[in-house]
Design a protein around this motif. Structure first.
Motif, mmCIF file in Angstrom:
data_model
loop_
_atom_site.group_PDB
_atom_site.id
_atom_site.type_symbol
_atom_site.label_atom_id
_atom_site.label_comp_id
_atom_site.label_asym_id
_atom_site.label_seq_id
_atom_site.Cartn_x
_atom_site.Cartn_y
_atom_site.Cartn_z
ATOM 1 N N LEU A 160 8.145 -3.777 3.728
ATOM 2 C CA LEU A 160 7.496 -2.517 3.367
ATOM 3 C C LEU A 160 7.823 -2.146 1.925
ATOM 4 C CD1 LEU A 160 8.354 -0.743 6.741
ATOM 5 C CD2 LEU A 160 6.297 -2.060 6.174
ATOM 6 N N ASP A 161 6.783 -2.083 1.111
ATOM 7 C CA ASP A 161 6.927 -1.871 -0.342
ATOM 8 C C ASP A 161 5.997 -0.736 -0.782
ATOM 9 O OD1 ASP A 161 7.599 -2.496 -3.078
ATOM 10 O OD2 ASP A 161 5.811 -3.779 -3.222
ATOM 11 N N PRO A 162 6.121 0.451 -0.165
ATOM 12 C CA PRO A 162 5.160 1.518 -0.469
ATOM 13 C C PRO A 162 5.218 2.007 -1.918
ATOM 14 C CG PRO A 162 6.946 2.362 0.894
ATOM 15 C CD PRO A 162 7.102 0.872 0.849
ATOM 16 N N LEU A 207 -10.038 1.180 -13.853
ATOM 17 C CA LEU A 207 -8.612 0.868 -13.795
ATOM 18 C C LEU A 207 -7.954 1.517 -12.591
ATOM 19 C CD1 LEU A 207 -7.858 1.570 -17.542
ATOM 20 C CD2 LEU A 207 -7.935 -0.668 -16.462
ATOM 21 N N ASP A 208 -7.018 0.778 -11.995
ATOM 22 C CA ASP A 208 -6.174 1.350 -10.950
ATOM 23 C C ASP A 208 -4.812 0.681 -11.065
ATOM 24 O OD1 ASP A 208 -4.850 2.223 -8.645
ATOM 25 O OD2 ASP A 208 -6.647 2.114 -7.395
ATOM 26 N N SER A 209 -3.781 1.458 -11.322
ATOM 27 C CA SER A 209 -2.402 0.970 -11.396
ATOM 28 C C SER A 209 -2.238 -0.193 -12.372
ATOM 29 C CB SER A 209 -1.914 0.527 -10.013
ATOM 30 O OG SER A 209 -2.217 1.480 -9.036
ATOM 31 N N GLY A 210 -2.950 -0.160 -13.479
ATOM 32 C CA GLY A 210 -2.799 -1.200 -14.490
ATOM 33 C C GLY A 210 -3.663 -2.421 -14.259
ATOM 34 N N PHE A 211 -4.375 -2.464 -13.142
ATOM 35 C CA PHE A 211 -5.276 -3.586 -12.867
ATOM 36 C C PHE A 211 -6.702 -3.151 -13.167
ATOM 37 C CE2 PHE A 211 -1.447 -4.490 -10.566
ATOM 38 C CZ PHE A 211 -1.259 -5.836 -10.820
ATOM 39 N N VAL A 212 -7.543 -4.132 -13.466
ATOM 40 C CA VAL A 212 -8.876 -3.802 -13.943
ATOM 41 C C VAL A 212 -9.955 -4.367 -13.025
ATOM 42 C CG1 VAL A 212 -9.057 -5.823 -15.478
ATOM 43 C CG2 VAL A 212 -10.346 -3.786 -16.017
ATOM 44 N N ASN A 213 -11.034 -3.610 -12.919
ATOM 45 C CA ASN A 213 -12.260 -4.102 -12.289
ATOM 46 C C ASN A 213 -13.421 -3.843 -13.235
ATOM 47 O OD1 ASN A 213 -10.869 -3.174 -9.272
ATOM 48 N ND2 ASN A 213 -11.709 -5.210 -9.574
ATOM 49 N N TYR A 214 -14.395 -4.739 -13.199
ATOM 50 C CA TYR A 214 -15.621 -4.569 -13.962
ATOM 51 C C TYR A 214 -16.757 -4.382 -12.970
ATOM 52 C CZ TYR A 214 -12.841 -6.758 -17.673
ATOM 53 O OH TYR A 214 -11.872 -7.067 -18.587
ATOM 54 N N SER A 245 0.851 -1.197 0.000
ATOM 55 C CA SER A 245 0.000 0.000 0.000
ATOM 56 C C SER A 245 0.884 1.243 0.000
ATOM 57 C CB SER A 245 -0.892 0.029 1.249
ATOM 58 O OG SER A 245 -1.934 -0.918 1.143
ATOM 59 N N ALA A 246 0.521 2.184 -0.875
ATOM 60 C CA ALA A 246 1.291 3.437 -0.946
ATOM 61 C C ALA A 246 0.969 4.317 0.259
ATOM 62 C CB ALA A 246 0.943 4.174 -2.235
ATOM 63 N N GLU A 247 1.890 5.196 0.577
ATOM 64 C CA GLU A 247 1.666 6.139 1.677
ATOM 65 C C GLU A 247 0.404 6.952 1.373
ATOM 66 O OE1 GLU A 247 5.069 8.490 2.673
ATOM 67 O OE2 GLU A 247 4.075 9.344 4.436
ATOM 68 N N GLY A 248 -0.476 7.054 2.350
ATOM 69 C CA GLY A 248 -1.729 7.790 2.159
ATOM 70 C C GLY A 248 -2.874 6.913 1.693
ATOM 71 N N ARG A 249 -2.560 5.676 1.317
ATOM 72 C CA ARG A 249 -3.631 4.779 0.875
ATOM 73 C C ARG A 249 -3.904 3.726 1.953
ATOM 74 N NH1 ARG A 249 -4.237 3.186 -5.264
ATOM 75 N NH2 ARG A 249 -6.344 3.146 -4.425
ATOM 76 N N GLN A 250 -5.061 3.090 1.841
ATOM 77 C CA GLN A 250 -5.467 2.120 2.857
ATOM 78 C C GLN A 250 -4.427 1.009 3.012
ATOM 79 O OE1 GLN A 250 -8.611 -0.791 2.137
ATOM 80 N NE2 GLN A 250 -9.710 0.007 3.891
ATOM 81 N N GLY A 251 -4.110 0.652 4.240
ATOM 82 C CA GLY A 251 -3.209 -0.461 4.515
ATOM 83 C C GLY A 251 -1.743 -0.075 4.619
ATOM 84 N N GLY A 296 -10.104 -10.819 -3.256
ATOM 85 C CA GLY A 296 -9.905 -9.851 -2.184
ATOM 86 C C GLY A 296 -10.095 -8.429 -2.648
ATOM 87 N N CYS A 297 -9.507 -7.500 -1.896
ATOM 88 C CA CYS A 297 -9.620 -6.072 -2.197
ATOM 89 C C CYS A 297 -8.538 -5.683 -3.197
ATOM 90 C CB CYS A 297 -9.419 -5.241 -0.934
ATOM 91 S SG CYS A 297 -10.541 -5.707 0.396
ATOM 92 N N ALA A 298 -8.833 -4.696 -4.015
ATOM 93 C CA ALA A 298 -7.838 -4.193 -4.955
ATOM 94 C C ALA A 298 -6.605 -3.704 -4.201
ATOM 95 C CB ALA A 298 -8.425 -3.059 -5.784
ATOM 96 N N MET A 299 -5.444 -3.843 -4.834
ATOM 97 C CA MET A 299 -4.208 -3.323 -4.257
ATOM 98 C C MET A 299 -4.287 -1.804 -4.185
ATOM 99 S SD MET A 299 -2.322 -6.008 -3.711
ATOM 100 C CE MET A 299 -0.709 -5.265 -3.448
ATOM 101 N N LYS A 300 -3.618 -1.242 -3.195
ATOM 102 C CA LYS A 300 -3.616 0.220 -3.056
ATOM 103 C C LYS A 300 -2.241 0.733 -3.467
ATOM 104 C CE LYS A 300 -7.615 -0.643 -1.274
ATOM 105 N NZ LYS A 300 -8.724 -0.826 -2.218
ATOM 106 N N TYR A 301 -1.904 0.447 -4.736
ATOM 107 C CA TYR A 301 -0.601 0.831 -5.261
ATOM 108 C C TYR A 301 -0.505 2.349 -5.407
ATOM 109 C CZ TYR A 301 0.609 -3.985 -6.699
ATOM 110 O OH TYR A 301 0.933 -5.317 -6.740
ATOM 111 N N LYS A 302 0.746 2.788 -5.417
ATOM 112 C CA LYS A 302 1.053 4.185 -5.710
ATOM 113 C C LYS A 302 0.587 4.474 -7.139
ATOM 114 C CE LYS A 302 5.267 6.949 -5.687
ATOM 115 N NZ LYS A 302 6.704 6.844 -5.338
ATOM 116 N N ASN A 303 -0.151 5.550 -7.297
ATOM 117 C CA ASN A 303 -0.677 5.862 -8.634
ATOM 118 C C ASN A 303 0.312 6.694 -9.445
ATOM 119 O OD1 ASN A 303 -3.261 4.611 -8.801
ATOM 120 N ND2 ASN A 303 -3.927 6.025 -7.217
#
Lengths: 207, 262
Positions: A127-129, B86-93, A98-104, A200-207
């Motif tokens: 830790l892989d922000p 889309l978020d970070s190259g991943f997709v949701n429908y 999860s990126a800084e400022g994002r969930q998790g 599960g939940c979408a990743m909260k990667y750095k945008n």
């Protein structure tokens, strides 16, 4: 964000090629060498994958704000699986992309606190922000699990179990794919289910 | 540990705060063996979404377990075309703002109440909340006056059946989908897979177009489910010269080339 679309016109064959999609293929494929990485851990130490060569390694992508992660930790199933792996000589690395400022997102201090309050048996939380290692492995959601064998080959990529829900009750009847794969691999048998669709939940990667 | 979990749950807002489900039926009387439609509508707060049958790289589809009077039957859910997120190259429908999924119920002579046990997930960019409610509907007794409009609108939003020819086959690491669109000037652009573990959800799709024929090369899902015997999904295309978008529903056998493991 717009869908990337590529149009090429070749008059020679009077055809149009349209590429529409989002990303190149990649990630940690079962049967391939596990991509190398090193990351800071919750203790501040730098942890490299290659320092565990010759052991079974489980990678668990997590986000403590995700209800699918709650199901695993609230029932104690994830901690029990961690303990089982450690008791069998394996290594367990919990990954936070999860990126800084994002969930998790967790600081090292917060990750250490979580290890204690959630009674985790992981070797470390990494830790892989920036999401570099998450993208390298193609981690899609939380939880998303990978297993690496004694030779450094990926032998499992997928879900923790076969019940893609948030219901705590489902854990009792679920088949734990991670434990099943390790039991087979440790017995010298091929892994029956080397991939499963992670849920599960979408990743909260750095945008 | 359980105490910790209870604390988290108590502090969490509910799915129904962000996505309100309602059940609709327009029929005033039912006849045994004569099917009718029911609509399950979600009204969703801006910034939040619920998921299609194939949620994509994460998320969870709307699930309904019907509790019906004795002898009644329910069809699988019918879904409108989803939005691609889309978020970070991943997709949701999934769906934002509002969506109505439909089911066809076939009654027996037995009177009673239709119950829909719902499970769904609603998410914004950060948070996901699981929802679980049971909705009840007594068929025939004073139908909701809005129901006719809700169901007619939902029906018109469904992807249209594909009228051309189509075939699909597994080819190594790819699924090849060949289609011929029924009319000239129709150009296929992308394919939305109805099932989550047949083709790779977020990989680049290649489409080779020759007139109104198109060949899609779709990367096979890394979680390919060998039990899949069909390729189902929506072809998204453009009509020339108006440039309007169309959606056609495809459901074809997924053939194995010789030597391909089933």
């Amino acid at each position: 964000m717009k869908l990337r679309s590529l149009v090429l016109v070749s008059f020679a064959v009077a055809a149009v090629i349209v590429g529409s999609g989002f990303r190149a293929l990649g990630g940690a494929e079962v049967g391939s060498a596990a991509p190398a990485f090193s990351l800071p851990s919750n203790t501040g130490a730098t942890v490299s994958l290659d320092q565990f060569k010759g052991k079974y390694i489980v990678l668990e992508w997590t986000n403590q704000g995700c209800p699918y992660v709650h199901k695993q930790y609230g029932t104690g199933n994830m901690q029990a699986t961690q303990k089982w792996v450690r008791d069998h000589g394996g290594v367990w690395l919990t990954m936070d992309s999860s990126a800084e400022g994002r969930q998790g997102y967790m600081t090292a201090e917060k990750a250490t606190e979580l290890m204690k309050t959630a009674q985790m048996s992981s070797n470390a939380i990494l830790l892989d922000p920036d999401g570099t290692v998450g993208h390298l492995y193609g981690a899609k959601c939380t939880p998303h699990m990978f297993i690496i064998d004694l030779k450094g080959t990926v032998i499992y990529n997928g879900a923790i179990d076969d019940k893609p829900t948030t219901d705590f009750d489902d854990v009792k009847t679920a088949k734990n794919y991670v434990k099943a794969a390790l039991e087979e691999a440790m017995a010298g048998k091929p892994v029956t289910t080397p991939t499963s669709r992670p849920y599960g939940c979408a990743m909260k990667y750095k945008n | 540990m359980l105490a910790l979990a209870a604390l988290i749950v108590a502090a969490t807002p509910r799915a129904t705060d962000y996505s309100r489900p309602e059940l609709f039926s327009a029929v005033r009387a039912f006849a045994p063996g004569k099917p009718f439609l029911v609509g399950l509508r979600f009204t969703i707060k801006p910034g939040w979404h619920v998921y299609w049958h194939n949620p994509g790289d994460s998320g969870q589809e709307i699930r309904v377990r019907w509790a019906l009077p004795k002898g009644w039957q329910a069809s699988p859910l019918m879904w409108p075309k989803p939005d691609v997120m889309l978020d970070s190259g991943f997709v949701n429908y999934g769906y934002e703002r509002q969506v109505t999924v439909l089911a066809r119920l076939t009654p027996s002579a037995q009177k009673g109440t239709v119950r829909a046990n719902l499970d769904w997930l609603v998410c914004d960019k950060e948070m996901c909340l699981p929802g679980k409610v049971t909705l009840a509907l007594r068929i025939g007794s004073a139908a909701n006056p809005k129901a006719g409009t809700v169901i007619a609108k939902a029906l018109s939003a469904m992807p249209k059946p594909f009228n051309g020819s189509a075939r699909a086959r597994l080819d190594g690491k790819n699924v090849i989908l060949e289609i011929t669109l029924p009319r000239k000037g129709e150009v296929a652009k992308s394919f939305l897979p109805f099932d989550p573990a047949v083709i790779h959800n977020s990989a680049t799709q290649t489409v080779m177009i020759n007139g109104n024929s198109a060949t899609f090369t779709l990367a096979k899902s890394e979680y390919f489910d060998a039990r899949q015997t069909r390729l189902r999904g929506i072809v998204v295309g453009t009509k020339l010269p108006s440039n309007s978008t169309f959606f056609s529903e495809i459901d074809v056998p997924l053939q194995r080339t010789s030597g391909e493991k089933p």
